[in-house]
Design an enzyme around this catalytic site. Sequence first.
Site, PDB file in Angstrom:
ATOM      1  N   ILE A 101       0.764  -1.016   0.002  1.00  0.00           N
ATOM      2  CA  ILE A 101       0.037  -0.023   0.170  1.00  0.00           C
ATOM      3  C   ILE A 101       0.895   1.189  -0.014  1.00  0.00           C
ATOM      4  O   ILE A 101       1.570   1.469   0.821  1.00  0.00           O
ATOM      5  CB  ILE A 101      -0.905  -0.042   1.221  1.00  0.00           C
ATOM      6  CG1 ILE A 101      -1.884   1.183   0.978  1.00  0.00           C
ATOM      7  CG2 ILE A 101      -0.518  -0.174   2.293  1.00  0.00           C
ATOM      8  CD1 ILE A 101      -3.341   1.103   1.890  1.00  0.00           C
ATOM      9  N   GLU A 102       0.708   2.000  -1.089  1.00  0.00           N
ATOM     10  CA  GLU A 102       1.842   3.068  -1.342  1.00  0.00           C
ATOM     11  C   GLU A 102       1.477   4.406  -1.506  1.00  0.00           C
ATOM     12  O   GLU A 102       0.223   4.642  -2.035  1.00  0.00           O
ATOM     13  CB  GLU A 102       2.580   2.590  -2.647  1.00  0.00           C
ATOM     14  CG  GLU A 102       3.904   3.702  -2.967  1.00  0.00           C
ATOM     15  CD  GLU A 102       4.594   2.920  -3.965  1.00  0.00           C
ATOM     16  OE1 GLU A 102       5.734   3.798  -4.600  1.00  0.00           O
ATOM     17  OE2 GLU A 102       4.529   1.754  -4.460  1.00  0.00           O
ATOM     18  N   VAL A 103       2.138   5.224  -0.732  1.00  0.00           N
ATOM     19  CA  VAL A 103       1.821   6.674  -0.585  1.00  0.00           C
ATOM     20  C   VAL A 103       0.390   7.088  -0.297  1.00  0.00           C
ATOM     21  O   VAL A 103      -0.201   7.729  -1.217  1.00  0.00           O
ATOM     22  CB  VAL A 103       2.366   7.345  -1.775  1.00  0.00           C
ATOM     23  CG1 VAL A 103       2.169   8.892  -1.587  1.00  0.00           C
ATOM     24  CG2 VAL A 103       3.744   6.832  -2.113  1.00  0.00           C
TER      25      VAL A 103
END
Length: 271
Positions: free
Chosen positions: A159-161
């Site tokens: 789960i990115e940014v």
Amino acid sequence: MISRKMTVADLRALKGKRQLVMLRVETAEDAAAAEQAGIDMISVPPSLLTHPDFRDAAPSLFCVASLSYGMYATAKEYLRAAFEARRAGADAVYCAASLRIVRRLAEERIPVCGHVGMIPSQITWTGGFKAVGKTVESAMEIWRNVTELEMAGAVMAEIEVVPESVAAEICSRTSLILMSMGAGAGCDGQYMFAVDILGSHKGHYPRHSKTYRNFAAEYDRLQSERIGAFRDFADDVARGTYPAPGHVVPLDGEILAEFVRKLSESNGNSR
């Protein structure tokens, strides 16, 4: 700490118990360092799996083989690549392709790591390299993506940014193991690239990265030393100081004289 090689069951059992630690590594040396440092998981390119020293270097690390988006087109291609990665020692595969492909991999009991939030291969849909989930609509879209991955049979996801509070709420409501890359400590673990931690490059470092060493400066120093060594060698050759007596094979004078005599006779006979 689990001293033996982790399994999907181990990772699930640790959800909510402690933060997992994951690194992206691309060399056997980095993999060995991750093993000795007590890292839980690594993500690797499939090519590293075939390195002869890889599994000896990292025997207990849970390994996710990255099936890079765009390298494969059909479910059949992804499935073949996933089986090859598993045979080579991968414990799971990363897949940012469609839910249909994730579902097909999961049907074969291949552990799949998906990707939600800012997905680098799909940034044109979210406006570039920037945070997502900052509006209710965007945050709900991430939640839908997580639930769809869960229903498709994935076991984990990057789960990115994503805002930390949004990621924490989502993580508490899913069975997926969510590995945060710039999404805060409310996830199941933290994921970083080894090159960012080591300061190995001079390019852009993302906001969520933290650099612990300055390998780039060391690489510059080593390159300067490399150039200097090569220049010193060339200078020694030009001055006649290389090779010195210690660099060559000596020969008894009588043997040399006999060799020269026979050479002379041979030259005379050849005329």
